[in-house]
Design a protein around this motif. Structure first.
Motif, mmCIF file in Angstrom:
data_model
loop_
_atom_site.group_PDB
_atom_site.id
_atom_site.type_symbol
_atom_site.label_atom_id
_atom_site.label_comp_id
_atom_site.label_asym_id
_atom_site.label_seq_id
_atom_site.Cartn_x
_atom_site.Cartn_y
_atom_site.Cartn_z
ATOM 1 N N VAL A 323 8.837 -7.496 5.403
ATOM 2 C CA VAL A 323 7.922 -6.450 5.828
ATOM 3 C C VAL A 323 6.684 -6.536 4.832
ATOM 4 O O VAL A 323 5.919 -5.337 4.728
ATOM 5 C CB VAL A 323 8.965 -5.256 6.041
ATOM 6 C CG1 VAL A 323 9.827 -5.728 6.733
ATOM 7 C CG2 VAL A 323 9.585 -4.924 4.405
ATOM 8 N N ASP A 324 6.531 -7.141 3.716
ATOM 9 C CA ASP A 324 6.174 -7.230 2.662
ATOM 10 C C ASP A 324 5.440 -8.007 1.813
ATOM 11 O O ASP A 324 6.859 -8.711 1.662
ATOM 12 C CB ASP A 324 5.909 -5.821 1.437
ATOM 13 C CG ASP A 324 4.292 -5.211 0.805
ATOM 14 O OD1 ASP A 324 3.369 -6.209 1.268
ATOM 15 O OD2 ASP A 324 4.369 -4.145 0.362
ATOM 16 N N TYR A 326 4.170 -10.702 -2.037
ATOM 17 C CA TYR A 326 3.445 -10.172 -2.608
ATOM 18 C C TYR A 326 3.268 -11.893 -3.207
ATOM 19 O O TYR A 326 3.872 -12.278 -3.250
ATOM 20 C CB TYR A 326 4.111 -9.460 -4.648
ATOM 21 C CG TYR A 326 2.714 -9.702 -5.562
ATOM 22 C CD1 TYR A 326 1.990 -9.603 -5.437
ATOM 23 C CD2 TYR A 326 3.399 -10.442 -6.190
ATOM 24 C CE1 TYR A 326 1.004 -10.051 -6.797
ATOM 25 C CE2 TYR A 326 2.696 -11.096 -7.986
ATOM 26 C CZ TYR A 326 1.928 -10.559 -7.969
ATOM 27 O OH TYR A 326 0.572 -11.019 -8.354
ATOM 28 N N ARG A 364 -2.786 -9.819 -2.182
ATOM 29 C CA ARG A 364 -2.258 -8.833 -2.452
ATOM 30 C C ARG A 364 -2.657 -7.387 -3.228
ATOM 31 O O ARG A 364 -2.070 -8.240 -4.242
ATOM 32 C CB ARG A 364 -1.128 -8.883 -0.772
ATOM 33 C CG ARG A 364 -1.479 -10.081 0.149
ATOM 34 C CD ARG A 364 -0.070 -10.239 0.189
ATOM 35 N NE ARG A 364 0.015 -11.793 0.833
ATOM 36 C CZ ARG A 364 -0.043 -11.788 2.546
ATOM 37 N NH1 ARG A 364 0.445 -10.504 3.163
ATOM 38 N NH2 ARG A 364 0.113 -12.719 3.370
ATOM 39 N N PHE A 368 5.901 -3.089 -3.895
ATOM 40 C CA PHE A 368 6.551 -2.890 -2.698
ATOM 41 C C PHE A 368 7.361 -1.844 -2.253
ATOM 42 O O PHE A 368 7.485 -1.056 -3.613
ATOM 43 C CB PHE A 368 7.714 -3.752 -3.300
ATOM 44 C CG PHE A 368 7.540 -5.194 -2.176
ATOM 45 C CD1 PHE A 368 6.282 -5.682 -2.401
ATOM 46 C CD2 PHE A 368 8.426 -6.177 -2.725
ATOM 47 C CE1 PHE A 368 6.139 -7.110 -1.880
ATOM 48 C CE2 PHE A 368 8.628 -7.877 -2.525
ATOM 49 C CZ PHE A 368 6.868 -7.991 -2.330
ATOM 50 N N ASP A 369 7.134 -0.450 -1.342
ATOM 51 C CA ASP A 369 7.907 0.062 -0.755
ATOM 52 C C ASP A 369 9.535 -0.114 -0.483
ATOM 53 O O ASP A 369 9.287 -0.141 0.297
ATOM 54 C CB ASP A 369 6.824 1.040 -0.534
ATOM 55 C CG ASP A 369 7.352 2.238 0.391
ATOM 56 O OD1 ASP A 369 8.788 2.508 -0.103
ATOM 57 O OD2 ASP A 369 6.934 3.348 0.255
#
Length: 508
Positions: A323-324, A326, A364, A368-369
């Protein structure tokens, strides 16, 4: 010998010997020995060796000191890359060292004329000397090819009583203060007309002044419970292993945690040696871990969107995938990519060809959330990059996850040197830092620099802890790079004044 007061100088051969010993003493101030008090001693001996030296002989003394320090400090490189890269990197950093100490020799020789009063010599010359040292560290940390931010004198102080100062002034500021103490001691040595009690009192007063500065208070904004897993995988750059073995090692080390309740699980750099965004089998493994732990999983892997490889960290959720992402912003030159390959290859073709895959430079953000917890992500060398750390805090990171792979370096000093950087980052940012490695050194460090949990090196295991979150802004984070620019500017301005004085003296 003494030609007159404040004119102490050693013969050139003795200065060279002192410089060689000073480099070794400076290294002893760093982990693994961690005799932090020797770092300022090593600097003071280098400055002592420069007294009475010209720019030319100062460059020579600086080169010897630099080679002595760097070839000891990064000897761990030889474990997997051999002698040529070790000497090349050590030699390059020694050239920076040589220039820095050569210019410092000019200041030590002519600063007495520019600032002739005793309190001018004690009050100004040490500031200029420390500013030049900081400028040299700052330049070599960013140039060439992104620089090499290792070996800064501040990094020797992770276990010292001076370490909390980093929250006020940052790493560059701490380097400045330590060199200032060393330079002040040398300047006091050059003032024999002052009573010994006065000189000792000034030196002790300077140390006491720095130690009296209180630690920056951390205001806890919440907590999170996490599991950090060390798989003890043979994950070296040139290691021979079956595809998926590193992923299996970290999966096996995580399975005993299935009854734990955590908010997220973090694996180290390259813990999934098969890219789960391109492999259904690897994705299934990550889905299983995320499902059984009922928590997101942060893992390192190598991704290849289109035709570029990236050293990446993934935020993985069961049923949703990554979902994310880096992508590492500071890949290590000559290890993770080969800059100017056509230029360097003729010098050592066999060695250059070992680096067959060039990683791209990520674009990026490094935040991270994780279900409402904002985590700064650092992959290996990222933790040494001041700019990337500032970007985390500017992005409101409440915790730092430092994923790394130290398997190439065995039981050398590299992993504990990196852990020292992580500890100082915890103090500097007032954030919990989770330093998680494939093989160690792995530890959870709280915002006050204390070790909450750790794992033995080369042992599979996990750290499961409830850790503090914080949105505190330390003065170092508010100031950003201003302290570095300010003290470096003072050093360079002082050098310009001393150079002008040297030119006037030659003309007269």
């Amino acid at each position: 010998m003494w030609g007159s007061e404040r004119a102490f100088s050693l013969p050139l051969w003795a200065s060279v010997l002192v410089a060689a010993g000073a480099g070794a003493i400076l290294d002893a101030g760093f982990p693994d020995r961690d005799w932090w008090f020797l770092a300022p001693v090593g600097v003071a001996l280098m400055l002592l060796a420069l007294l009475g030296r010209s720019l030319g002989t100062g460059l020579l003394v600086g080169l010897v000191a630099g080679l002595s320090f760097w070839l000891i400090h990064i000897f761990w490189i030889t474990l997997y890359l051999g002698l040529v890269p070790w000497f090349a990197l050590g030699g390059l950093q020694s050239l920076f060292f040589s220039a820095g100490l050569g210019f410092t020799a000019v200041v030590l020789r002519h600063g007495q004329r520019v600032w002739p009063g005793v309190w001018g010599r004690l009050g100004v010359v040490p500031v200029i000397v420390a500013g030049l040292w900081t400028a040299r560290e700052a330049i070599s940390a960013v140039w060439p090819y992104g620089g090499f931010a290792w070996g800064r004198i501040a990094l020797s102080q992770s276990e010292s009583p001076f370490a909390p100062l980093v929250a006020w002034v940052g790493l560059s500021g701490l380097s400045f203060l330590l060199v200032w103490l060393s330079a002040l001691a040398v300047q006091l040595f050059r003032e024999p007309e002052l009573a010994r009690a006065v000189r000792v009192g000034v030196a002790l007063g300077a140390v006491a002044l720095l130690l009296a500065i209180p630690a920056w208070p951390t205001i806890q904004s919440g907590t999170t419970r996490l599991a950090a897993v060390q798989g003890n995988a043979d994950a070296g750059l040139f290691a021979e292993y079956a595809p998926g073995q590193i992923l299996q090692d970290h999966t096996s080390a995580t399975l005993p945690l299935l009854d734990e309740t955590v908010d997220f699980v973090v694996w180290p750099e390259n813990a999934s040696d098969i890219d789960p965004t391109r492999s259904a089998a690897a994705a299934q493994v990550l889905d299983y871990i995320s499902t059984e732990m009922d928590a997101p999983l942060i893992t390192g892997t190598i991704t290849r969107p289109e035709d570029t490889y990236y050293n990446s960290s993934l935020l993985w959720k069961s049923g949703q995938g990554a979902v994310d992402v880096y992508d590492k912003i500071h890949p290590v030159p000559f290890a993770e990519y080969m800059p100017d390959r056509a230029f360097w290859r003729p010098f050592a073709p066999d060695l250059i060809d070992l680096i067959g895959r060039d990683y791209g430079i990520g674009t990026r953000d490094n935040i991270f959330d994780i279900d409402g917890v904002l985590a700064g992500i650092a992959i290996c060398f990222d933790i040494a990059d001041d700019q990337l750390v500032h970007e985390m805090i500017d992005g409101n990171a409440e915790i730092i996850l430092a994923q790394t792979n130290n398997a190439d370096f065995g039981h050398t000093d590299e992993s504990v040197q990196q852990l020292a950087i992580a500890r100082l980052r915890a103090l500097e940012t007032s954030r919990t830092v989770v330093n998680i490695s494939t093989v160690g050194s792995s530890a959870i460090i709280t915002p006050d620099g204390q070790t909450l949990d750790s794992l033995p090196t080369f042992t599979a295991g996990a750290m499961v802890q409830t850790v503090p979150l914080s949105d505190t802004l330390t003065p170092a984070m508010v100031a950003g790079r201003v302290v570095e620019w300010l003290v470096s500017g003072l050093g360079l301005a002082g050098l310009a004044l001393c150079s002008a004085a040297a030119r006037r003296l030659r003309r007269s």
